[in-house]
Design a protein around this motif. Structure first.
Motif, short mmCIF file in Angstrom:
data_model
loop_
_atom_site.label_atom_id
_atom_site.label_comp_id
_atom_site.label_asym_id
_atom_site.label_seq_id
_atom_site.Cartn_x
_atom_site.Cartn_y
_atom_site.Cartn_z
N GLY A 101 -8.23 0.52 0.44
CA GLY A 101 -6.81 0.33 0.74
C GLY A 101 -5.94 1.04 -0.29
O GLY A 101 -6.43 1.61 -1.26
N CYS A 102 -4.65 0.99 -0.05
CA CYS A 102 -3.68 1.62 -0.96
C CYS A 102 -2.90 0.52 -1.68
O CYS A 102 -2.69 -0.56 -1.11
N GLY A 103 -2.45 0.81 -2.87
CA GLY A 103 -1.65 -0.16 -3.62
C GLY A 103 -2.36 -1.51 -3.71
O GLY A 103 -3.55 -1.59 -4.03
N GLN A 144 0.74 4.32 -7.66
CA GLN A 144 0.38 5.66 -7.16
C GLN A 144 0.62 5.62 -5.65
O GLN A 144 -0.30 5.36 -4.87
N GLU A 145 1.86 5.84 -5.24
CA GLU A 145 2.18 5.64 -3.82
C GLU A 145 1.90 6.87 -2.95
O GLU A 145 1.67 6.74 -1.75
N ALA A 146 1.90 8.06 -3.55
CA ALA A 146 1.78 9.27 -2.74
C ALA A 146 0.42 9.42 -2.03
O ALA A 146 0.38 9.80 -0.86
N GLY A 172 -11.25 -1.32 6.26
CA GLY A 172 -9.99 -0.65 5.91
C GLY A 172 -8.89 -1.69 5.88
O GLY A 172 -8.69 -2.42 6.86
N ILE A 173 -8.19 -1.76 4.76
CA ILE A 173 -7.12 -2.76 4.63
C ILE A 173 -5.78 -2.04 4.61
O ILE A 173 -5.52 -1.20 3.75
N SER A 174 -4.93 -2.35 5.58
CA SER A 174 -3.56 -1.84 5.54
C SER A 174 -2.69 -2.93 6.15
O SER A 174 -2.67 -3.10 7.38
N CYS A 175 -1.99 -3.64 5.28
CA CYS A 175 -1.23 -4.82 5.74
C CYS A 175 -0.29 -4.44 6.89
O CYS A 175 -0.16 -5.17 7.86
N GLY A 176 0.34 -3.28 6.77
CA GLY A 176 1.31 -2.87 7.79
C GLY A 176 0.68 -2.06 8.92
O GLY A 176 1.38 -1.53 9.76
N LEU A 177 -0.65 -1.96 8.95
CA LEU A 177 -1.35 -1.05 9.88
C LEU A 177 -0.64 0.30 9.85
O LEU A 177 -0.20 0.82 10.88
N SER A 178 -0.54 0.83 8.66
CA SER A 178 0.32 2.01 8.55
C SER A 178 -0.19 3.12 7.63
O SER A 178 0.25 4.26 7.75
N ALA A 179 -1.10 2.83 6.69
CA ALA A 179 -1.44 3.83 5.67
C ALA A 179 -2.31 4.96 6.25
O ALA A 179 -3.45 4.71 6.67
N GLY A 251 9.06 -6.29 3.26
CA GLY A 251 8.07 -5.23 3.11
C GLY A 251 7.16 -5.37 1.90
O GLY A 251 6.24 -4.58 1.72
N SER A 252 7.36 -6.44 1.08
CA SER A 252 6.58 -6.57 -0.14
C SER A 252 5.21 -7.20 0.18
O SER A 252 4.94 -8.37 -0.09
N SER A 253 4.34 -6.37 0.75
CA SER A 253 3.08 -6.90 1.27
C SER A 253 2.12 -7.32 0.15
O SER A 253 1.05 -7.86 0.42
N ARG A 254 2.51 -7.09 -1.10
CA ARG A 254 1.67 -7.59 -2.20
C ARG A 254 1.63 -9.12 -2.16
O ARG A 254 0.72 -9.73 -2.69
N MET A 255 2.61 -9.72 -1.51
CA MET A 255 2.70 -11.18 -1.55
C MET A 255 1.79 -11.78 -0.47
O MET A 255 0.60 -11.94 -0.68
N THR A 345 6.45 -2.20 -10.86
CA THR A 345 7.04 -0.85 -10.88
C THR A 345 7.44 -0.41 -9.46
O THR A 345 8.60 -0.12 -9.22
N PRO A 346 6.48 -0.37 -8.51
CA PRO A 346 6.92 0.09 -7.18
C PRO A 346 7.82 -0.91 -6.47
O PRO A 346 8.68 -0.53 -5.69
N THR A 347 7.63 -2.20 -6.74
CA THR A 347 8.40 -3.20 -5.98
C THR A 347 9.84 -3.30 -6.46
O THR A 347 10.76 -3.40 -5.66
C1 S6P Z 1 3.45 -3.60 -1.52
C2 S6P Z 1 2.85 -2.68 -2.53
C3 S6P Z 1 2.32 -1.37 -1.94
C4 S6P Z 1 1.33 -1.58 -0.79
C5 S6P Z 1 0.79 -0.25 -0.27
C6 S6P Z 1 -0.20 -0.42 0.88
O1 S6P Z 1 4.03 -4.72 -2.10
O2 S6P Z 1 3.79 -2.37 -3.50
O3 S6P Z 1 1.71 -0.66 -2.97
O4 S6P Z 1 0.30 -2.39 -1.19
O5 S6P Z 1 1.87 0.52 0.15
O6 S6P Z 1 0.37 -1.01 1.99
P1 S6P Z 1 -0.50 -1.39 3.25
O7 S6P Z 1 0.46 -1.87 4.28
O8 S6P Z 1 -1.22 -0.15 3.68
O9 S6P Z 1 -1.44 -2.46 2.83
#
Ligand code: S6P
Length: 603
Positions: A101-103, A144-146, A172-179, A251-255, A345-347
Motif C-alpha cells: 500500500g501507499c502511505g 512520500q506521496e508521489a 493490495g490495500i487502498s482505502c480509497g480504492l484509488s492508488a 479524506g484522512s484515511s490514516r484514521m 506532515t502530509p495530513t
Molecule cells: C492518509 C495518508 C495517505 C494515505 C495514502 C494511501 O491519511 O496521509 O498517505 O495513506 O494516500 O491512500 P489509500 O487510499 O490508497 O490507502
C-alpha cells in the motif's frame, strides 16, 4: 457503541449514508457530518467526535448500499482469505503473503507483517509475510506521496518481493480504492493467475473505485476492480471493501481506514494461525467474535475520554506555541507512535519536528527490510538514544513528552527514561496498558506515575477469548486511536483545520490535486475551471499562467508542487480577493492560522 453517553451528533451518525449526501464523492472522500464544527470544538468535544466517528466503523448494515465491517459477506470473505493464508503457512518455501500500500496503508502492511512474522518465529516457523510500501522504507517514517501515482513502480516492487515463489497471496490495500501503485500490482496479479491470487482491501463500494485514467495504462482502478469482481465469483480474487463512514478529517484515511485495515487483516491472519497451529477450524462465528473483540477495544479506549482529552490539550498547547510533541515508545506500540508522527506532515502540512516518534532499540527493534535509515537525514533518527542526544538537551516545559508502553515492557527502562525527561520538564505524560487485576508491575508503575503530569491507564478485561496475541493487537489498536486523537486534536486546536477539512494539504499526487480543487470549489463557490487555475497559479507562484503550465499534465503540476508551500490557502485567497499573488502571500504570512485567515476573507 456501548457506553456512549454523549448525545451530540448521535442523530447524524448515519446521515452520510443518505443517497443525496455529497453524492459525487466516494465514502472515503466525503466529509463527516459529525465533525462539521470540529475546528471550533474544545479538546473534550474533539475526542467525543472522534469516538463517534470511530463507532461508525461497527455500525450495522442497513439496506443494500453499503457493506459494513460486520456484514455477512465481509466475514465470509475473511474466512476464505484465512484459508488461503493457512495453505501458505504450511508451504513457506514456495509461497508467501504480500501486503502492499501507499502511505498509511503501506505502514500498516509493515506493522502487520512484522507482528505475524514474529508470531511465526516464536513457533520456530519460517516467515511468510512481506510488505511493500510505495517509495520504499523511507516512506515508513516520512511522507512520500508521489510514488502512489506510479503503477510500474508497484509492479517492479511486487516482482522483486515474489522472486522464486510459486504461490502468492497478494493483498493490495487502498482505502480509497484509488492508488495507481496498487492498481498496477493488482492488474499484474490478474495477468498471472497461475502464481498470484489478488485480494483488495479498501473502504468504498466497488462502483466508487477511482475511474480516472492512469498515465500510460489501459486500466483504471475501477476497471481492475470490475475484473476482480468477476473472478471473485469463482474465488480467484477477493474483495474486502466494507464502508466505515467518512473520516473525521475529510479524506484522512490514516484514521478509520488504517484502523479497519488492521482489524480485517489481523482477523484473517489470526484465524489462519489458529487453524494451523492450534487446530482451531476457521469458522464464521470465530471470525465474527474476533471482529467484535475489536469493537470492544473502542469502548475500552474511549472509556478514558478525560485522560485522552488531557493529552490533546497538552499537545495542542505545545503546537500552538510552536513547540513539539514527542512519543517515546516501547515495542510495537512505539511503531504506532512513529507512524502517527510521520503522518502529521502530509495530513497537516506539519514540520517533521512538530510531532516525533522514538522507539526503544531503534532500527534493531523496527527490523525493516532496508535496515537503518539514519543516513537519510535527521528525521530518520528514531532511537531513544537519539532522543536523549538530540532532543533532551533543548527540551522545555512547553514541549509535551508521551511515554507509551504496555505491562510486559521493561518498566525499569521506562522509569529511567521518565526520570531523565522529568529533569528537564514536568510536561511528561504516560499511556500504558495493563490487564485487569495485574498488580505485578504496580510498584514501579507508581513511581512512573509520580513523575508524570497525567497517566492514561488502559485496563484490559481478562476475556476468555483474548489470547495473548489478540490482547496485544487490541492494545496496538487502542494506542493508534489515542495517538490519532492526540495528533489530530492538537492540530485542530492549533487552527490547522477549516470545518473538517485540512486546507493546507500538500498537492503532491493526483488524489490530493483533485481533493484540493474540490475543496477550493466548496470554499469559494467558484467554478471548477477557476479553482484549478488559481491552484496552478499558487503552485507555480505566478499571476499569469503560461501555455506550457496550463498544458502540462497533473504529474508535472504535482512534481512542481513538492517545493511549494501553502498552495491551497494561497489559491483560496486568490479566488476570494482581487489581490495579486505577492499580496496574497504577504497577507497569509500575517495570518497563518488558516481558519481565521479564511474567515477573515470570506465574511
Ligand atoms: C492518509 C495518508 C495517505 C494515505 C495514502 C494511501 O491519511 O496521509 O498517505 O495513506 O494516500 O491512500 P489509500 O487510499 O490508497 O490507502
Amino acid at each position: 457503541m456501548a457506553g456512549l453517553d454523549w448525545t451530540y451528533g448521535v442523530s447524524t451518525l448515519r446521515q452520510w449514508e443518505s443517497a443525496d449526501y455529497e453524492p459525487s464523492l466516494p465514502v472515503s472522500e466525503k466529509s463527516n457530518p459529525l465533525t462539521r464544527d470540529i475546528d471550533q470544538a474544545s479538546a473534550y468535544s474533539i475526542v467525543k467526535m472522534l469516538q463517534l466517528c470511530d463507532s461508525q466503523m461497527f455500525q450495522e448494515e442497513a439496506g443494500t448500499t453499503y457493506q459494513r465491517l460486520l456484514s455477512d459477506q465481509v466475514v465470509k470473505t475473511l474466512m476464505e482469505v484465512a484459508k488461503r493464508v493457512e495453505v501458505i503457512i504450511k508451504d513457506p518455501q514456495e509461497s508467501c503473503v504480500v501486503m502492499s500500500g501507499c502511505g498509511t496503508s503501506g505502514r500498516l502492511a509493515f506493522l502487520i507483517s512484522s507482528g505475524f512474522n514474529k508470531a511465526l518465529s516464536q513457533l520456530n516457523q519460517s516467515k511468510v509475510y512481506s510488505y511493500i510500501i510505495a517509495g520504499g522504507d523511507r516512506a515508513l517514517l516520512s511522507s512520500q506521496e508521489a510514488p502512489e501515482d506510479d503503477p510500474r513502480l508497484g509492479v517492479l516492487s511486487l516482482k522483486k518481493v515474489c522472486e522464486g515463489k510459486k504461490r502468492v497471496l497478494f493483498i493490495g490495500i487502498s482505502c480509497g480504492l484509488s492508488a495507481p501503485f496498487v492498481a498496477g500490482q493488482l492488474d499484474f496479479c490478474l495477468h498471472h493467475p497461475e502464481v498470484y491470487t489478488p485480494v483488495l482491501v479498501g473502504f468504498n463500494p466497488a462502483h466508487q473505485a477511482r475511474d480516472e485514467p492512469i498515465q500510460d495504462c489501459t486500466f483504471t482502478f475501477h476497471s481492475v476492480v470490475q475484473r476482480m469482481q468477476e473472478l471473485a465469483k469463482s474465488q480467484k480474487a477477493f474483495l474486502i471493501n466494507p464502508a466505515v463512514g467518512p473520516e473525521a478529517i475529510s479524506g484522512s484515511s490514516r484514521m478509520k481506514g488504517g484502523s479497519a485495515t488492521k482489524i480485517l487483516l489481523e482477523v484473517a491472519f489470526s484465524a489462519a494461525h489458529a487453524a494451523t497451529f492450534s487446530n482451531t477450524p476457521i469458522t464464521y462465528n470465530g471470525v465474527l467474535q474476533h471482529m467484535k473483540a475489536y469493537e470492544r477495544t473502542l469502548d475500552v479506549t474511549y472509556s478514558q475520554t478525560d485522560g485522552i482529552t488531557t493529552l490533546v490539550e497538552a499537545a495542542g498547547q505545545s503546537l500552538r506555541c510552536s513547540r513539539h510533541v514527542y512519543y517515546l515508545g516501547w515495542g510495537s506500540l512505539a511503531l504506532l507512535g512513529l507512524i502517527d508522527a510521520s503522518e502529521c506532515t502530509p495530513t497537516f502540512g506539519a514540520d517533521y519536528e512538530d510531532v516525533r516518534g522514538f522507539i526503544s532499540g531503534g532500527y534493531r527493534e523496527l527490523n525493516n527490510n532496508d535496515g537503518p535509515l539514519t543516513s537519510l537525514g535527521p528525521k530518520f533518527s528514531i532511537a531513544h538514544e537519539d532522543f536523549l542526544h538530540l532532543i533532551l538537551p533543548c527540551l522545555t516545559d512547553k514541549d509535551t513528552v508521551l511515554l507509551i508502553y504496555t505491562h510486559p515492557d521493561d518498566v525499569t527502562e521506562v522509569g529511567n527514561m521518565a526520570r531523565r525527561v522529568r529533569e528537564k520538564t514536568p510536561n511528561l505524560h504516560a499511556v500504558y496498558h495493563q490487564a485487569d487485576g495485574d498488580t505485578a508491575a504496580s510498584l514501579q508503575q507508581d513511581d512512573i506515575k509520580k513523575l508524570c503530569l497525567s497517566t492514561l491507564k488502559i485496563t484490559w478485561p481478562r476475556e476468555a477469548l483474548a489470547s495473548g496475541t489478540l490482547q496485544h493487537m487490541q492494545r496496538e489498536l487502542s494506542t493508534k486511536l489515542v495517538l490519532n486523537a492526540v495528533s489530530t486534536g492538537a492540530h485542530v486546536l492549533k487552527g490547522k483545520i477549516y470545518q473538517n477539512h485540512m486546507i493546507d494539504l500538500q498537492v503532491t499526487n493526483t488524489k490530493l490535486y483533485r481533493r484540493a480543487t474540490r475543496l477550493l470549489q466548496k470554499l469559494s463557490a467558484c467554478p471548477e475551471e477557476n479553482c484549478e487555475e488559481a491552484l496552478l497559479k499558487a503552485i507555480y507562484r505566478v499571476d499569469m499562467l503560461t501555455v506550457e503550465m496550463t498544458s502540462s499534465d497533473i504529474t508535472t503540476h504535482t512534481c512542481f508542487a513538492r517545493n511549494s508551500t501553502k498552495v491551497v490557502p494561497l489559491a483560496l485567497v486568490i479566488l476570494l480577493t482581487s489581490w495579486s499573488l505577492v499580496e496574497a502571500e504577504s497577507h497569509l504570512k500575517q495570518q497563518p492560522i488558516v481558519r481565521e485567515a479564511v474567515a477573515q476573507w470570506m465574511w
